[in-house]
Design an enzyme around this catalytic site. Sequence first.
Site, short mmCIF file in Angstrom:
data_model
loop_
_atom_site.label_atom_id
_atom_site.label_comp_id
_atom_site.label_asym_id
_atom_site.label_seq_id
_atom_site.Cartn_x
_atom_site.Cartn_y
_atom_site.Cartn_z
N HIS A 1 20.59 -17.28 10.07
CA HIS A 1 22.00 -16.98 10.38
C HIS A 1 22.96 -17.83 9.55
CE1 HIS A 1 20.95 -14.38 13.65
NE2 HIS A 1 20.37 -15.34 14.35
N HIS B 1 -20.24 16.80 -0.66
CA HIS B 1 -20.18 18.27 -0.80
C HIS B 1 -21.33 18.97 -0.07
CE1 HIS B 1 -17.00 17.80 -3.68
NE2 HIS B 1 -17.76 17.19 -4.56
#
Length: 1160
Positions: free
Chosen positions: A610, A216
């Site tokens: 596959h 800050h």
Amino acid sequence: MTSTGQDSTITRQRRSRHNPQSPLQDSSVISKRSVKKGAVPRSSPNLAEVKKKGKMKKLSQATEEDLIVGLQGLDLNPESKAQIGTGLVFDEQLNDFHCLWDDSFPEGPERLHAIKEQLIQEGLLDRCVSFQARFAEKEELMLVHSLEYIDLMETTQYMNEGELRVLADTYDSVYLHPNSYTCACLASGSVLRLVDAVLGAEIRNGMAVIRPPGHHAQHSLMDGYCMFNHVAVAARYAQKKHHIQRVLIVDWDVHHGQGTQFTFDQDPSVLYFSIHRYEQGRFWPHLKASNWSTTGFGQGQGYTINVPWNQVGMRDADYIAAFLHILLPVAFEFQPQLVLVAAGFDALQGDPKGEMAATPAGFAQLTHLLMGLAGGKLILSLEGGYNLRSLAEGVSASLHTLLGDPCPMLESPGAPCPSAQTSLSCTLEALEPFWEVLVRSAETVDEDNMEEENMEENEEEGPWEPVLPILTWPVLQDRTGLVYDQRMMTHCNLWDNHHPETPQRILRIMCHLEELGLAGRCLILPVRPATKTELLTCHSAEYVERLRATEKMKTRDLHREGANFDSIYICPSTFFCAQLATGAVCCLVEAVLSGEVLNGIAVVRPPGHHAEQDAACGFCFFNSVAVAARHAQAISRRALRILIVDWDIHHGNGTQHIFENDPSVLYVSLHRYDHGTFFPMGNEGASSQIGRAAGAGFTVNVAWNGPRMGDADYLAAWHRLVLPIAYEFNPELVLVSAGFDAARGDPLGGCQVSPEGYAHLTHLLMGLANGRIILILEGGYNLTSISESMAACAHSLLGDPLPLLTLSRPPQSAALASISETIQVHQKYWRSLRVMKVEEKEGSYKSKSITKKVPQPANSGSAKGMTAPEGKVLEESKRKATVALSVEESTSSQTKSEIAKVALTQDQSSDTAIGGATTYQATSEETVGATTKDRVTSKAAVGEDTLDQTTAKEAKGEAKPIQNLLASCAENKTPSGSPVQVATAKLPSNQLMGNLKTLEVGPEAQKTSEAQTAEEVSLLGEAAGGHDMDNSKLTQGSEDLTDMDQAIYYAVTPLSWCPHLVAVCPTPVAGLDINQPCEDCGTLEENWVCLSCYQVYCSRYVNAHMVQHHEASGHPLVLSYTDLSAWCYPCQAYVHHQALLDVKNIIHQYKFGENMPRPQ
């Protein structure tokens, strides 16, 4: 676009967006069996193609040689110069200050005591490289702060308690102690020490456990417990001493780090990202600059990113979504060389300031995601955190992650809540003009269905009360397991020595892993063939026996049997090799689930994804990854949640079919589809394939419709789609079908993923499932590419720093289209995908303005973290005159409307100056190559503060009288788009009234919505489409001030240009009739004319027919017949430009019988 930090233009412009359109091919005319895997679709071979066969072999060899030369320049062996270890600064001297007048002040020494106990308990102190805190020199602090301010802070060492308290009261939410200055210097110096160590290759990353916090603190201003801005000083220090060009600052403290933002908001060399509680400005520090609409100024436009949370209770899923959808994509484009984190832990569940619901595991995830940036050069600097247990566990979790420990699984991950989705969407909209990677297709959702589903989900979930779990961190002898057996090389093609699925594939990978020393760092696990029981979990008994029978077949019969399948060759050892490959993966699953290793690599062949339940396909016989998933569930004795990611360039049709009905297995595939013409052909890999029955939504296909997909495209899919769904699914095990035929140089894939790209994809998946991830080799047919790619993945699994990933281009348009298509399909099933582009329509963006009562002199420690109450906007106070100017939220990337709000009070008072510094300190915010910006901030107490700060050109470190400040507003001519903040000082009301008479406010801006209640905060909106202040508040005379404490006035400065002016058409030949009624309702009250079609409709304050016309037609600009003001709906702002003068003059002549006065 890779930023260099040297842009010379005011606004960063994207490169032109390419939209390659692949010609559609009719897949219906191509038989699925007519094209083998790896072949180009064709009718039949011709003589020319046959003659080219030998040349193609030479060409592929030449291509491979070129690739080898290119890869030799890559640093794929971080061990050669790797930083080792995590640095930690923890110094007891930082506890030598506290609040002298309030023992309950939340920022106290007990914070570091709690952290130390936790780190000792978990043995983390001994695992870190310890560094002593060092004193930051004045010259180093002056990289961010003014010398006058530093000298003032230095004098606090010699003040008594009374003097310290008086000085502290001049700031917002701070206290001072004689040791505050020394500790703040040590805190800043601690971060600088880590910067030196990280950039000097002493350590890999680090954390500074320090206090006081810093984010800050501004150029000449203490604020919010902070004296010096540690991360800001560290960023400038890294740039100056180490010649770093680009720094990323991430601020995850629950409070917005306005000091850091103001330091860099004009600097393109520092990217600032903050995610914080905002609540429409009601949460400290109450700044308009904390909202998503603030993106930086000048050359720094686009380099400030704010994600504002507008409600409490935000969870891990909300924070992770912000990182995935916004921070990581932008960061990869920005390419930081150092990452600094303002690591506040006040967003953790139980923190009294933040009131959020994040968990320590969530912060571990955020840390892990950041470790993929800047080559792992990451430094965390402690900011806030005020629940001692939460703070200690949050620091511990982040430190575990920095040390390379796996991220804990999230207890209740879910998806971002609707409020978070809105914030993310708005931030994306504001940033899209500046970052190519954020370009996205317009994504829409069936809102009715979504609302119904959200209601159902919310009812099911109910209020979620997170409980901080006791996190456990596995202690592993070996991190990565490796399975490989040379016997798998005996599977070969007896008829074609040049078949791409060659035995050399696994041998070359293993040789490369051994050359780099990676195999020696892994635990080599014994392998075995898969059992019949294991195989039958995914394949039919008939199919298993059919393959077993091939072991005794003659060569001619083997050839014939192979031809019965799609793209298959079979030899006598095929069955054993396929069985061995599958069994090896099962062994690795057992080692991972038992905790013997954390993750693993399976260098196996033949591939498997596959293979169907009863058929071989595409070089695959047994579906190894599918059998491994079922084996994991079998040994866990429950439906373990398993994520299968298939990045092989070919769609894993077999894996998809095996699990398409099963919601316990999430299958995600990224593959070339080419509109159904790429192997395995057909529509099985289309995005529309989502699973069946209970498994609907658990099959996710990203179908690339063309070649040349690369790192940027895969990362975009990861950030936007794969990871959001994966975190929502929260898997307990991750299996990767790791084919490397999408790699650069592969003869079948035609894509361009680099080894570095695969390393980053692997790292991002490692945050899931407590780090339990297994990579299983599938395809990949360039021996060099697969070896380098697997090695890169192995480095990631072993916890080595990630290589730098330079993206040479943004994601392709075709890739974004494929990703968006899949998102559209799956938004129904995954709430995490509902973060989308905001539609530019009326009401999308509203500017909220909140007037706080001026603070009483009270305990400043209680202010930070408080929420401003809605409703009582004008409260009893010390009656100080306050000028609050705020930036109106706008989507225009060029300029922003400035809305000035002036709150008047009758009585004024000034506070005593301390040491020449007035109560309301003016601070000079300077950035490299930017103009001076001074911000004036008033102190706050008991959670009360003004909404904004004020920018004015003032002398460095000096407070300027408000009389001069108002005068300078006219003289300085602050450019449109610059931040306008807050000033508070003594000024008679009549003088302010006189100044206000020079401000012009259009009649349309003086309306108020009937729906506005007394409980609502003040709103600054547009004319034809929003809410504005009540007319009475704008027209009150000074005599009315006796009956109220404050009166509020508004002035609107229009945009001098907007991108929608091209839509303005010439006025009709017949002219304009300002008495024409609304074309829908016939009213004559408050009508507007569309500047595209010149139809007339009434304002929203009558029947809102002009708003409806805009939504239906898309015409952007309208003009008021009442006051000649022009409004742009997409920009949500007034516009005054040369292009509008002709039509305004016509109406002016009609109303007043004379031309408009022209400026001299």
